[in-house]
Design a protein around this motif. Structure first.
Motif, short mmCIF file in Angstrom:
data_model
loop_
_atom_site.label_atom_id
_atom_site.label_comp_id
_atom_site.label_asym_id
_atom_site.label_seq_id
_atom_site.Cartn_x
_atom_site.Cartn_y
_atom_site.Cartn_z
N LEU A 83 2.38 2.72 -2.62
CA LEU A 83 4.12 1.43 -3.09
C LEU A 83 4.29 0.52 -2.21
CD1 LEU A 83 5.95 0.67 -4.82
CD2 LEU A 83 8.00 1.89 -3.92
N ALA A 84 3.16 -0.82 -2.44
CA ALA A 84 3.28 -1.91 -1.46
C ALA A 84 3.14 -1.91 0.33
CB ALA A 84 5.11 -2.74 -1.56
N ASP A 85 4.05 -2.31 0.57
CA ASP A 85 3.68 -1.88 2.11
C ASP A 85 4.12 -0.59 3.26
OD1 ASP A 85 5.59 -2.94 2.77
OD2 ASP A 85 4.83 -5.02 3.94
N THR A 86 5.15 0.71 2.39
CA THR A 86 5.89 1.11 2.31
C THR A 86 5.49 2.35 3.03
OG1 THR A 86 5.98 1.88 0.20
CG2 THR A 86 7.63 0.82 0.66
N GLY A 87 4.17 2.54 2.90
CA GLY A 87 4.14 3.64 3.96
C GLY A 87 4.02 5.00 2.81
N LEU A 88 4.98 4.68 1.72
CA LEU A 88 5.05 5.97 0.60
C LEU A 88 3.33 6.04 -0.41
CD1 LEU A 88 8.64 4.93 -0.68
CD2 LEU A 88 8.26 7.34 0.32
N GLU A 89 2.85 6.91 -0.28
CA GLU A 89 1.91 7.88 -0.95
C GLU A 89 2.87 7.82 -2.33
OE1 GLU A 89 -0.11 9.96 2.51
OE2 GLU A 89 0.28 10.65 0.90
N ALA A 90 1.74 6.83 -3.31
CA ALA A 90 1.80 7.80 -4.81
C ALA A 90 1.07 8.83 -5.43
CB ALA A 90 1.23 6.55 -5.55
N HIS A 91 1.76 9.58 -5.96
CA HIS A 91 1.32 11.20 -6.43
C HIS A 91 1.13 11.23 -8.06
CE1 HIS A 91 -0.36 12.43 -2.91
NE2 HIS A 91 0.54 11.92 -1.86
N VAL A 92 -0.09 11.21 -9.04
CA VAL A 92 0.44 10.71 -10.64
C VAL A 92 0.59 12.57 -10.31
CG1 VAL A 92 -0.85 11.32 -12.52
CG2 VAL A 92 -1.41 10.14 -11.03
N MET A 93 1.93 12.57 -10.68
CA MET A 93 2.60 13.44 -11.35
C MET A 93 2.18 14.99 -13.40
SD MET A 93 4.16 15.50 -9.63
CE MET A 93 4.65 16.77 -10.22
N LYS A 94 2.05 13.16 -14.07
CA LYS A 94 1.76 13.76 -15.02
C LYS A 94 1.58 12.14 -16.04
CE LYS A 94 3.52 16.73 -18.88
NZ LYS A 94 2.78 17.79 -18.97
N ASP A 95 0.85 11.92 -16.50
CA ASP A 95 -0.43 11.27 -17.21
C ASP A 95 -0.16 11.49 -18.88
OD1 ASP A 95 -0.53 8.97 -18.09
OD2 ASP A 95 -2.29 8.69 -16.72
N GLY A 96 0.87 11.22 -19.42
CA GLY A 96 0.65 11.59 -21.51
C GLY A 96 1.91 10.66 -21.71
N ARG A 97 1.50 11.06 -23.30
CA ARG A 97 2.19 10.37 -24.12
C ARG A 97 3.84 9.99 -23.54
NH1 ARG A 97 -0.05 10.37 -29.94
NH2 ARG A 97 1.34 11.48 -30.54
N SER A 98 3.82 11.18 -23.86
CA SER A 98 4.94 11.10 -23.49
C SER A 98 5.94 11.21 -22.46
CB SER A 98 5.79 12.74 -25.28
OG SER A 98 5.48 13.93 -24.29
N TRP A 99 5.39 11.29 -21.58
CA TRP A 99 5.51 11.89 -20.20
C TRP A 99 4.71 12.04 -18.36
CZ3 TRP A 99 8.87 17.46 -18.96
CH2 TRP A 99 9.17 17.09 -17.19
N GLU A 125 4.69 10.66 -15.44
CA GLU A 125 5.71 9.88 -14.12
C GLU A 125 4.75 10.12 -12.82
OE1 GLU A 125 8.02 14.63 -11.98
OE2 GLU A 125 7.54 14.39 -13.49
N VAL A 126 5.72 9.38 -11.11
CA VAL A 126 4.96 9.80 -10.53
C VAL A 126 6.16 10.22 -9.21
CG1 VAL A 126 5.96 7.87 -9.79
CG2 VAL A 126 3.55 7.72 -8.80
N ALA A 127 5.52 10.47 -8.30
CA ALA A 127 5.90 11.08 -7.37
C ALA A 127 5.49 10.58 -5.86
CB ALA A 127 5.28 12.59 -6.77
N LEU A 128 6.53 10.20 -5.05
CA LEU A 128 6.31 9.25 -3.88
C LEU A 128 6.55 10.27 -2.09
CD1 LEU A 128 7.76 5.98 -4.96
CD2 LEU A 128 5.48 6.36 -4.23
N TYR A 129 5.48 10.04 -1.68
CA TYR A 129 5.53 11.42 -0.28
C TYR A 129 5.58 9.60 0.63
CZ TYR A 129 5.02 15.13 3.00
OH TYR A 129 5.21 16.13 4.06
N GLU A 130 6.80 10.08 2.06
CA GLU A 130 6.53 9.41 3.55
C GLU A 130 5.88 10.38 4.64
OE1 GLU A 130 9.55 7.91 6.41
OE2 GLU A 130 9.61 6.38 4.60
N PRO A 131 4.66 10.41 4.40
CA PRO A 131 4.24 11.06 5.41
C PRO A 131 5.30 11.38 6.73
CG PRO A 131 2.33 10.05 4.73
CD PRO A 131 3.70 9.55 4.38
N ASP A 132 5.39 10.30 7.09
CA ASP A 132 6.07 10.29 8.71
C ASP A 132 7.29 11.52 8.95
OD1 ASP A 132 4.67 8.37 9.56
OD2 ASP A 132 5.11 7.07 9.30
#
Length: 227
Positions: free
Chosen positions: A115-131, A133-140
């Motif tokens: 996400l931009a320069d936030t350091g938040l990693e984006a991880h695909v949770m579900k990529d379907g026609r009806s759902w 969703e992305v999860a975001l993780y800040e390692p620090d």
């Protein structure tokens, strides 16, 4: 208990306050327990899946300057556009979200692996026609944000689970997406977050998902609601 309340909240219940962040539930009495969050990263404030409420802008200002509003689930457009417009910032969403930006009445910026320069990693949770969703993780700070696949509202949790997998995902729990994290904080889109033994709570949720169903589960109806 109301399932969902659409009128603007005149107040909100604060949750998940720690280390430059806080969350809120704008309508504590509603059954969905829609939770929203703000994270301060340096002097920038990022707002996630927000439901609007009187007094929210003042609470955000205590953290810093709002830099962006993020939609993490296709059904969580909520009040993202209204809040982004008030703060004159864009709405951010994953590049692979389809059919969501057209319903956002504000400038939209797409992101991929972070996400931009936030350091938040984006991880695909579900990529379907009806759902979608992305999860975001800040390692620090080991902060994991998951808007829908796990939650703490009553219809997510079975037995004594502190955290539960969404009823519609229990037959195939998202271990491949979430099993590699070791979070200290888990922020969810429905209910307060988990801050005590969060990593263990996540592991338990994934392990028990297929063996249990929440009592409050109302069948596939939940999977069709505009959460």
């Amino acid at each position: 208990m109301s399932l969902r309340i659409d009128k603007r909240a005149t107040d909100f219940r604060e949750i998940d306050s720690f280390d430059g962040s806080f969350g809120w539930i704008a309508h504590p009495e509603e059954g969905m327990q829609r939770a929203s969050h703000a994270l301060a990263i340096d002097s920038d404030v990022w707002v996630f899946d927000p439901v609007d409420a009187d007094g929210l802008d003042e609470a955000l200002a205590e953290l810093g300057t709002v830099t962006g509003v993020v939609v993490m689930l296709d059904r969580h457009k909520r009040d993202a556009a209204e809040i982004a417009t008030r703060h004159d910032v864009p709405v951010y969403m994953p590049k692979w979200f389809d059919g969501v930006s057209e319903e956002i009445d504000a400038p939209v910026v797409r992101f991929t692996d972070s996400l931009a320069d936030t350091g938040l990693e984006a991880h695909v949770m579900k990529d379907g026609r009806s759902w979608q969703e992305v999860a975001l993780y800040e390692p620090d700070r080991r902060i994991l944000l998951v808007p829908e696949s796990v939650g703490t509202a009553s219809y997510f949790r079975a037995g004594g689970e502190p955290l539960g997998v969404h009823p519609m995902r229990r037959i195939a729990p998202p271990r491949a997406q979430l099993g590699g994290f070791d979070p200290e904080h888990i922020l969810v889109g429905h209910g307060p977050g988990v801050h005590d033994d969060a990593s263990a709570a996540l592991e338990t949720a994934l392990d028990t998902a297929r063996r249990r169903l929440p009592r409050a589960y109302a069948g596939a109806f939940w999977g069709m609601l505009p959460f």
